[in-house]
Design a protein around this motif. Sequence first.
Motif, short mmCIF file in Angstrom:
data_model
loop_
_atom_site.label_atom_id
_atom_site.label_comp_id
_atom_site.label_asym_id
_atom_site.label_seq_id
_atom_site.Cartn_x
_atom_site.Cartn_y
_atom_site.Cartn_z
N SER A 1 0.82 -1.22 0.00
CA SER A 1 0.00 0.00 0.00
C SER A 1 0.85 1.26 0.00
O SER A 1 0.32 2.37 -0.20
N LEU A 2 2.16 1.11 0.21
CA LEU A 2 3.05 2.28 0.25
C LEU A 2 3.50 2.62 -1.17
O LEU A 2 4.63 2.35 -1.58
N LYS A 3 2.61 3.24 -1.91
CA LYS A 3 2.84 3.50 -3.33
C LYS A 3 3.96 4.50 -3.58
O LYS A 3 4.53 4.55 -4.68
N LEU A 4 4.28 5.32 -2.59
CA LEU A 4 5.31 6.34 -2.76
C LEU A 4 6.67 5.91 -2.24
O LEU A 4 7.65 6.66 -2.35
N LEU A 5 6.77 4.71 -1.67
CA LEU A 5 7.99 4.29 -1.01
C LEU A 5 9.12 4.08 -2.01
O LEU A 5 9.01 3.29 -2.95
N GLU A 6 10.24 4.78 -1.77
CA GLU A 6 11.41 4.67 -2.63
C GLU A 6 12.54 3.90 -1.97
O GLU A 6 13.32 3.24 -2.66
N ILE A 7 12.64 3.98 -0.65
CA ILE A 7 13.77 3.38 0.07
C ILE A 7 13.24 2.53 1.21
O ILE A 7 12.44 3.00 2.03
N LEU A 8 13.71 1.27 1.27
CA LEU A 8 13.38 0.37 2.38
C LEU A 8 14.67 -0.27 2.85
O LEU A 8 15.23 -1.15 2.19
#
Length: 521
Positions: free
Chosen positions: A454-461
Motif C-alpha cells: 500500500s506504500l505506493k510512494l515508497l522509494e527506500i526500504l
Amino acid sequence: MPFPFLLFFSSIFLSFPSLSFSQQTPPKGYLINCGATRRSVIHGRVWLPDGNFISAGTSKNLTVPGLVPTLSTVRSFPLENKNLRRKFCYVVRVYRGARYLIRTTYYYGGVNGLDFDSPPVFDQIVDGTFWSVVNTTEDYGKGLSSYYEGVFEAKGNTMSVCVASNTYTVSDPFISSLEMLILGDSIYNTTKFDSHALHLVARHSFGHNGSIIMYPDDQFDRYWQPYEENVSVTASKKIPAVSGFWNIPPSKVFETALSTAQLESMELRWPPFSLPNSTYYIALYFADNSDSMSSNSRVIDMHINDVRYYSNLVLSSEGAAVFATRWPLGGLTKITLSPAANSNGSPLINAGEIFDVLRLGGRTHTRDVIALEELKNSLRNPPLDWNGDPCLPRDYTWTGVKCSEGERTRVISLNLTGMGLLGSLSPSIANLTALNGIWLGNNSLSGVIPDLSSLKLLEILHLQDNQLTGEIPSSLGEMKSLRELFLQNNSLTGRLPDSLIGRPGLEVRTSGNQFLSPPPS
C-alpha cells in the motif's frame, strides 16, 4: 505568564444573568500528582499518581520542608543533548469535543542538584500546539511555585500535555502537578475552539485581599488572584446569583469591589505587567450591591488604553459581564472606568480575566497517528519521546519521524537506524501511505516483513542488520517507486521473488540470509 502560588477591536458582548440557566456539576477530569506513586486525598479531592499517564521521566522527592503534597514530588525528564528538542507527554483519555481547563504547576526545589540552583526554562505543549515557555525563576526565588492555565478543546479521544526542552534548557525539565477539568458548555463559548485556545494571562478578584479563590468557591476550579490598588475597596451587602453570568464567576468575587469615593474616573493598571503584542480575550465582571442608590443610577463608560471598550453600562444588583473576544494589546495596559453622563454613582469593578488567544498548531493525520501508535506498541523499547502528536509542533517531531509541510500533515519518512530497537514490525506501518523512505537498519527487529504494497510512494526500504525471519514478500516487487531494498544480514528464508530480480532502477541487497537459492550478485 506564570502565576505565583504559595503553600483595533473585535466583538464585545454584554450579558446579564438568565434565570433559566441550570447549575453546573462539580469539576470532572483528572488531578495528577506528578512523581507520586500512590493516590492521595487532599482537601477531600482525589489526586492520582502519574504512572498511568506517562512512560518517560523519573519520579523524584523534594527535600524542601513544609511543602504541600502536590509540590513534594516531581517528575523529571532527562536532558540528553542541550541542542535537542524533545517532548515528554502526559496522555489522558478525554471526551471528544469537551472543553478542558488545563493547569500545570511547577516547583523546582533544587531537583537538578547543586550545579543548577535555578530552575530550567523549557516549553509546554498541548497536542500539536505550542502553549508557552515555562520560566519559574522569579517565583522560585521568592519561595513560590508557579502555575499556568489554559482552555483547550479535546479534538480526539485523548489529549497530550507535554513538557519539552528547548535551546534555552540547561538542566532537566520537570513538572509538579497536572490538572485537566471539564468546563461547562457556556464557559468562554464565544471562542472558536476549533481553531483557537486560550492561555490565561491574569484573573483577579478586585478588592479581594485574602487567599486565592478556587474550588469549591469556583465550581470549575479556576484560580482568582487577590488584587488591590490605590483606590477604595467596598464590601457588598448582597451577592448576585451567578448561575446565569456569562462564564459563571464564583459568587465570592462579588463580595468586594474596587471603586472611587467621588464621582470620578478610576484607572487600573491591569494586568499588572507588560504584555507581548498579541490578541486577547478580556472579560470584566460587575455588580452594584451597595444598596445605597436607586435602581439604574450607576452607569459607567469603559476604555482600554484610551480606546472605547463599552459605553453606558448600567450596573445593578443583578450584575453584568462585558467581554471582548479578540482585542489587540501590547505593553502596559490601562483600564479606565468613568461615570457616564447620566450616572449618579462612581464606577466600580469586581473581577476580570484576560487570556492570550492562541492559534492551534494543527494535528497529524489521524490515520498516521494510529499507525505510529500501533508500531510503537509492537516495539519493546520505542524512543522515549514517542508520545503526543508525532509531527507537531514542527520543532518537536518524534525521534526518527519526518513530516510533510502544509495544512494536511503526513508522516513521510521513518529513520530509526542503529537505535537498538527490539520487537517486531507492526503491519500498521503499511497504513503510513505517505512514506517515501523507511530506514530501520542496524537494530534487533524480529518477526516477518509485513505486506507494504500500500506504500505506493515508497522509494527506500532499509531493513538490513536485524533478525527478521520468513520469506521476502512478493508484494515488494509490485512497488513501482522502490529503488533501494536493503535486506542483508537477517535470517530471511525462501526465494527472492522474481519480480525483484534484475529490475531496472532498483538496487537489491540480500547477502547474509538463508535463501534456498542464491540471490543475484
